[in-house]
Design an enzyme around this catalytic site. Sequence first.
Site, PDB file in Angstrom:
ATOM      1  N   CYS A 124       7.223   1.789 -20.133  1.00  0.00           N
ATOM      2  CA  CYS A 124       6.948   1.811 -21.575  1.00  0.00           C
ATOM      3  C   CYS A 124       7.884   2.800 -22.253  1.00  0.00           C
ATOM      4  O   CYS A 124       8.028   3.948 -21.801  1.00  0.00           O
ATOM      5  CB  CYS A 124       5.502   2.200 -21.843  1.00  0.00           C
ATOM      6  N   CYS A 132     -18.076   6.865 -14.829  1.00  0.00           N
ATOM      7  CA  CYS A 132     -16.687   6.988 -15.272  1.00  0.00           C
ATOM      8  C   CYS A 132     -16.228   8.438 -15.212  1.00  0.00           C
ATOM      9  O   CYS A 132     -15.182   8.777 -15.757  1.00  0.00           O
ATOM     10  CB  CYS A 132     -16.530   6.437 -16.695  1.00  0.00           C
TER      11      CYS A 132
END
Length: 423
Positions: free
Chosen positions: A62, A370
């Site tokens: 990216c 998480c």
Amino acid sequence: MTERLLITRLGQRGDGVADGPGGPVFVAGALPGETVEAEVEGERGRLVAVETPSPSRVAPFCPHYGRCGGCVMQHADPATYAAWKREGVVAALRHARLDAPVEPLVAAHGEGRRRATFHVRRAPGEGRPVAIAGFMAARSHEVVPLDACPLLVPALADAPALARALGEALGGAGKPLDVQLTATAGGIDVDVRGHGPASPSQRRSLALLAERLDLARLSLHGDVVVERRPPLVTMGKAIVAPPPGGFLQATAQGEEALARLVVEAVGKAKIVADLFAGVGPFALRLAERASVHAVESDGAAMLALDRAARQTPGLKPIGVETRDLFRRPLLGPELARFDAVAFDPPRAGAEAQARQLAGSAVPVVVAVSCNAASFARDAALLVAGGYTLARVTPVDQFWQSAHVELVGVFEKKRPGQRRRTLG
């Protein structure tokens, strides 16, 4: 001050770590085994040059990498990346003095993230301020403007442009906005936060904009401005219409991987509790083989789950209960009727509920998390209460970030009961 550093290991956030005379120095973008030059200030170093690159170093994919704070490990090869993510879970368990097998990292990025929240701000333009949309820079409140993000599903390819258009439409108040976009079977579902209530004329303008942008639904702080098509998501056999701004797992493959691990761990249990159930990613799949009691504090999510359950043929009964499990966890007598319990709390974990489960006789408890640190804390409570942590599986749906999901399976043997074999 520029220093020459030898990187010895990776930190929890993906920084390369060097051992300096005053303690560890964290250098973003560096890998173990590398000798680097870095501008050091306190415990942080800004990478200036890599003198001896690691064989694990690869080119980032990216162009925004290094400025945008969304990704931290695009410079590492897949093997190094997977080992680092798994080691974060191992370290959290070690810190909590928990001994359990940790499975290999499960790749769950799939086609990409189906939801993203873009920060929209006003920036100087030609003659007037213009809206910019992007993600925060690392360790900063500065927004990095983006035209695209390679981590998103193809349906969200235009997400930054959509967020900017909404920012322009709502820019008169000059407030910072957070625009959450979710790819659904009905199209893109958008919830805007930060603006506050809109006037009738603003709502009419937003409805027209939603038409022009071909959005499925547009809401402000969960208040629906217009719904042109139901924003539907498939969960097992069921089709769910999540409430505006409601929670979903980041990737479809991540949700499927977590649900598969939960269903496998529950096995042949006939009555199961799904705590912090959300809109039912686990409950709806569990109900294909067991009766389920789903508990969640978000009433809108419970309504969505209940509606989906009633409209899906072939499911066993799903009971729903709106309840704050942080303040009112299920107590021992309530837990006694379940053959298994699954819970998937927010990042803070489920300490109050874990304490109640620890004193229960539920044969199987499956914890989804998480946050490895809060999972380890809750796991320690269960183990202290007589449970065995049979296995932990890390799941990587937040590809290239420092976040990792995990599923832990706990067993408690009832008096006179043989130990259950997992599999």
